[in-house]
Design a protein around this motif. Structure first.
Motif, PDB file in Angstrom:
ATOM      1  N   ASN C 115      25.465 -14.423 -13.873  1.00 31.04           N
ATOM      2  CA  ASN C 115      25.862 -14.835 -15.224  1.00 31.04           C
ATOM      3  C   ASN C 115      27.287 -15.400 -15.253  1.00 31.04           C
ATOM      4  O   ASN C 115      28.010 -15.275 -16.243  1.00 31.04           O
ATOM      5  CB  ASN C 115      25.755 -13.651 -16.189  1.00 31.04           C
ATOM      6  N   GLN C 158      28.711  -6.607 -14.403  1.00 30.98           N
ATOM      7  CA  GLN C 158      28.330  -5.729 -15.517  1.00 30.98           C
ATOM      8  C   GLN C 158      29.075  -4.389 -15.509  1.00 30.98           C
ATOM      9  O   GLN C 158      28.639  -3.436 -16.157  1.00 30.98           O
ATOM     10  CB  GLN C 158      26.801  -5.505 -15.524  1.00 30.98           C
ATOM     11  N   LYS C 159      30.184  -4.338 -14.771  1.00 31.64           N
ATOM     12  CA  LYS C 159      31.013  -3.147 -14.790  1.00 31.64           C
ATOM     13  C   LYS C 159      32.290  -3.427 -15.569  1.00 31.64           C
ATOM     14  O   LYS C 159      32.760  -4.567 -15.619  1.00 31.64           O
ATOM     15  CB  LYS C 159      31.356  -2.711 -13.367  1.00 31.64           C
ATOM     16  N   GLU C 212      33.384 -14.783 -14.817  1.00 29.69           N
ATOM     17  CA  GLU C 212      32.726 -14.947 -16.115  1.00 29.69           C
ATOM     18  C   GLU C 212      33.216 -16.179 -16.851  1.00 29.69           C
ATOM     19  O   GLU C 212      32.497 -16.773 -17.642  1.00 29.69           O
ATOM     20  CB  GLU C 212      32.986 -13.715 -16.991  1.00 29.69           C
TER      21      GLU C 212
END
Lengths: 238, 238, 238, 238
Positions: C115, C158-159, C212
């Motif tokens: 992502n 995702q952390k 990101e």
């Protein structure tokens, strides 16, 4: 630190000497050169500088200025013919907020002893590294030959033509002194001993490079840096 | 990470504190300095930064910003006299989209303990390399003498004049901590132990350099980097 | 070399997708990033590049362009949701004179598997040197800890939060392949094996770094380069 | 030094040949390339340069100019078809204040023997270092494979496609001569012996790199520099 006996111009500041729309005027060129030298890492902190001579007039960067920010208004001007006593230096034009550079007598040595039109002083890291390498073998002479870069140097003072590829470029190394102005005597001695050199290395300090013109001094300074890089980066190769 | 208890200015954002047409205004100078430091490789990623003090007012780059893209609007401002509790920092002006830098207490230490006017923090690769070299001999002190660059440093806090060529420049090395703000105590201890230092190396991290003015802090930071380069590049030479 | 089956957009060139007055628009940002990377020496010749994802749209530098001269008009655009077959890639917008980059499937892996909002590929000399050093010990994993630079990396996909100073940054090394697009499988395997990594080194080739946002990807790429420099320059120190 | 028998254009100076508003015109491109090369450290002092061929016309940087300051007015132009005797070179356009470059016959060799559209000559420090390293093993051939950068080179003169990752890039090394023009014969011999090479290293001097277009020559020059850096920086690794 400035020489306490330096005399500012008593009759006015002669700002016309440093104001010109010509990009090649020394008062415009010195800041431009210093910006380039800052980018090359040759003048860090306030160390290093450049001076240009135009006939009798000498233009000098001041002491203690950030070299990439220098402006024409920061430039000192003196007339060589007016200098009687190095301890009583006469300036035609002095910037209001600075002190004269301690390099002044060294630049003047290049102008008077070698008729140079420009003298550059850098703290090039390769210059310093090479003086350290030479120190380990107790040498006060950097010699190199068979390297293309040396072809950019003239054969010497009042000689025609440039060094050949098989000639040996010799740059004397003088020992550093606590006060930069005290280098003058040994710099002049090195000039006397190596009359054809266009540069003098200063141990653990940097290099002085001069030439008949700004073009010559600058391109020689660039050419010196490369063999010094080679030597500094691959001492086992040569 | 910001300190959760930081208090934004409750009465408005005081944007007039960071708006000035003067290129020498701290809110304009900090972004300009950071752009230069990015070009020098001193501030990579978002690491490193600079802070300027003007009397009671302190101007600070924010956390997490790309240093070459910083704008005056990104600058924090605080008044030293209003700071009571480091955990409850009061800002006169906060940028809307950022967090305060973790370097803030370290910059403030230089301002309050040394009356500095500017403090610079870099991740200079030579600084980091030297702390690694010193680690191999279990040293927490970088010492160098007989190198021209050290003449650019003052003799110390509230002392007149600069280091001489034969003097020894000493820079303490402190151990890094997981949180940058936790360096404050050991930085202050190093300042106490070496009251004349203008810099503290942080092991495996970088260097803090300060000075009375932006000019002094910046030129000292440039001068520090060169001996560190020398040491890092030729550990066998010295 | 482009994939012969790549399909140009059949209904027009959708130039509106790459025209924007906003300096932060991907079609403006990619050329600006590539100019910076060229200056850093990360993208030499035509090698290296960057891609930005904005929701479903992916903006890509073309193959074979001089990276410091790239223009918004040179940018490819595709919609992730329209990609069915990697061998039949559908472009919304194609520049008239270029070919798609072989990096395309690798960038897309970062977008779809992680992502990511931006992926950068450099030929950083330190990245290549480190893969060579690791090769001498038959390692396919670069590990480093206790170095400040690693604090700029997120803990992983995702952390929340970033790596701590004592954490270990791990970057897998994959073997290079004759055709860059053939790296895709091993890059994805490395992503699976090291789900928290934000970068993959490619042996004797370079590095892929993502994040990101453009900000995250760029600052991580800068931060990666420094420990790689440390390792490459002082393998005996760590 | 110029060739004394060089004939300036006797019928006027054809300044129209070097005046164009098109940034891609050779007289505009050569100065732009040389500015970039100066920034990269490839052309120091007055050494190094570039030449562009447009059909029969050849544009040449002059001798002895500061490369970062070059202007379109400094460019020489000649017609290949008018050259009968290398010792009696005919120029369509000569700058008033310069001499032709000694590199001229070497550039022309790339144009006539390889149909190149551009030839670049640098004094890259990595190129020089590698020739010194090869000298220690008495080699006159630089070979490298399994390194991504080589994929930027064409397979060779009149061949389709580029080198693959597992192919071996071979660059012959010729010995330097006191006069650069005397390199011509050995450069041509190296071209004959290695007909597919796009570059020739000159021992203790630098490198000549050419390509069908400015784009190809420049990007190949950038790509050559990286493996040379690798080899120069980590001779024990390969």
């Amino acid at each position: 630190m400035s020489n306490q006996e330096d005399q500012p111009d008593p009759t006015g500041n002669n700002d016309h000497l440093i104001k010109s729309a010509d990009s090649q005027h020394p008062a415009n060129l010195i800041p431009e050169l210093c910006r380039k030298f800052w980018t090359l890492g040759w003048v860090t902190g306030t160390g290093g500088g450049a001076s240009i001579r135009n006939d009798d007039l000498v233009y000098l960067a001041p002491s203690g200025v950030q070299k990439e920010l220098m402006k024409p208004e920061d430039i000192y001007v003196l007339a060589l013919s007016q200098q009687v006593d190095p301890k009583q230096r006469i300036y035609l034009r002095s910037p209001p907020a600075f002190k004269p550079s301690q390099c002044t007598p060294l630049f003047i040595a290049a102008f008077t002893k070698r008729n140079a039109g420009c003298c550059i002083h850098t703290h090039s890291q390769w210059a310093v590294l090479v003086t350290l390498l030479l120190e380990t073998v107790q040498s006060d002479l950097f010699e190199i030959n068979n390297i293309e870069q040396i072809k950019g140097f003239g054969k010497g003072f009042q000689k025609q033509g440039n060094l050949g590829y098989h000639d040996t470029l010799k740059i004397p190394v003088i020992e550093n002194t606590p006060h930069e102005e005290d280098l003058t005597e040994s710099l002049e001695e090195a000039m006397n001993k190596y009359p054809d050199t266009y540069a003098v290395l200063v141990r653990r300090h940097g290099i002085y490079v001069w030439g008949e013109t700004v073009h010559k001094a600058k391109t020689q300074a660039e050419r010196f840096d490369r063999p010094l890089f080679m030597e500094g980066n691959s001492a086992d190769v040569f």
